[in-house]
Design a protein around this motif. Structure first.
Motif, mmCIF file in Angstrom:
data_model
loop_
_atom_site.group_PDB
_atom_site.id
_atom_site.type_symbol
_atom_site.label_atom_id
_atom_site.label_comp_id
_atom_site.label_asym_id
_atom_site.label_seq_id
_atom_site.Cartn_x
_atom_site.Cartn_y
_atom_site.Cartn_z
ATOM 1 N N GLN A 156 0.834 -1.202 0.000
ATOM 2 C CA GLN A 156 0.000 0.000 0.000
ATOM 3 C C GLN A 156 0.867 1.250 0.000
ATOM 4 O O GLN A 156 0.621 2.179 -0.784
ATOM 5 C CB GLN A 156 -0.903 -0.002 1.227
ATOM 6 N N TRP B 130 -6.850 0.576 4.134
ATOM 7 C CA TRP B 130 -7.374 0.368 2.786
ATOM 8 C C TRP B 130 -6.245 0.379 1.765
ATOM 9 O O TRP B 130 -5.326 1.179 1.863
ATOM 10 C CB TRP B 130 -8.370 1.466 2.405
ATOM 11 N N THR B 131 -6.325 -0.497 0.790
ATOM 12 C CA THR B 131 -5.387 -0.512 -0.324
ATOM 13 C C THR B 131 -6.164 -0.734 -1.618
ATOM 14 O O THR B 131 -7.237 -1.350 -1.611
ATOM 15 C CB THR B 131 -4.329 -1.614 -0.157
ATOM 16 N N ILE C 24 -7.596 6.746 1.639
ATOM 17 C CA ILE C 24 -6.735 5.647 2.075
ATOM 18 C C ILE C 24 -6.019 6.008 3.362
ATOM 19 O O ILE C 24 -5.905 5.198 4.283
ATOM 20 C CB ILE C 24 -5.726 5.281 0.965
ATOM 21 N N LEU D 167 -11.554 -1.033 -3.123
ATOM 22 C CA LEU D 167 -10.514 -1.076 -2.109
ATOM 23 C C LEU D 167 -10.736 -2.287 -1.213
ATOM 24 O O LEU D 167 -11.852 -2.796 -1.096
ATOM 25 C CB LEU D 167 -10.539 0.200 -1.260
#
Length: 270
Positions: free
Chosen positions: A80, A250-251, A244, A195
């Motif tokens: 990420q 989150w990625t 993000i 995501l």
């Protein structure tokens, strides 16, 4: 069974605490089958259930690949951070735009984008020749309202900037066509992404947010400006990065599509 009473009784029997009290509490937890979770010795995440813990351990053996530069990572959070580094156009503390590939600073996003497309074509995908992207069109009110949806290919669905580089000319051509059809128009772009993140329970959460640009006005196709198109994407990148950054893990999983919305515009007195 009153657990509070049992705990109070144990503390009363061993008021000085120490190893004896610790041993008694551990035996009590074992006898009552109280589970405090399983701690991963790689990332220190605590997961409550054994099945989820085993799945989590397997994730560390998985190789996560950056689909932009093919670099491999064994942790999602490392991937990420790396993927975010590919997104050029961040504003540094001195309000200059810095290239995330070579660190060179630029006064505006347009200059930065031209630099990235020319100097770093592999990273940005600016000089990559790929087939046409799948598109669909929706319209209403005698074509006064028009939505062009562009879907990515395998070559560019894992990075927003690469996708933009590859569809930029299509967006400009469509804006010119719409000006020919309706003369004056308002437009904006809307990117739809997927995501994912891993929860403390070892499960995988998914989210499909949209990131919208500002709205622009075109009075003729000669008014189509690269600066405004670049600015529209910059707004999306910034919103995406902020989502993000504040979203706890989150990625980017994939880009779903990009929508170009155009609406016939009638200037006052026109």
């Amino acid at each position: 069974m009153d657990l509070d009473a049992i705990l109070a009784d144990s503390i009363q029997k061993h008021p000085d605490g120490g190893k004896t009290l610790g041993d008694e509490l551990r035996n009590l937890k074992h006898n009552l089958n109280i589970n405090e979770g399983f701690t991963c010795n790689i990332c220190n995440k605590v997961i409550q259930h054994m099945a989820n813990f085993k799945r989590h351990l397997k994730s560390h053996k998985t190789t996560y690949k950056c689909f932009l530069c093919n670099r491999n990572f064994n942790r999602v959070d490392s991937l990420q951070r790396h993927e975010r580094g590919h997104l050029v156009g961040y504003i540094s503390h001195n309000n200059a735009y810095s290239c995330q590939h070579c660190g060179v600073g630029f006064k505006d996003y347009t200059t930065l984008f031209d630099h990235s497309r020319t100097i770093h074509p592999i990273q940005t995908g600016g000089n990559v020749n790929i087939p046409h992207h799948p598109t669909t069109i929706q319209s209403a009110l005698d074509d006064a309202v028009h939505v062009l949806t562009i879907r990515p290919l395998d070559e560019d669905k894992y990075d927003i900037l690469t996708f933009f580089s590859n569809i930029r000319q299509k967006l400009k051509a469509t804006l010119a066509e719409r000006c020919d059809q309706v003369k004056h128009l308002k437009w904006y772009i809307n990117v739809h992404v997927e995501l994912s993140r891993e929860t403390n329970e070892g499960e995988v959460d998914n989210s499909r947010p949209y990131f919208k640009s500002n709205t622009y006005i075109l009075l003729s196709k000669t008014d189509i400006k690269d600066d405004e198109i670049n600015e529209a994407f910059q707004k999306q990148f910034k919103s995406f990065d902020e989502y993000i950054a504040r979203g706890s893990g989150w990625t980017l999983k994939q880009v779903i599509n990009m929508e170009l919305h155009t609406l016939q515009f009638r200037p006052i007195g026109g």
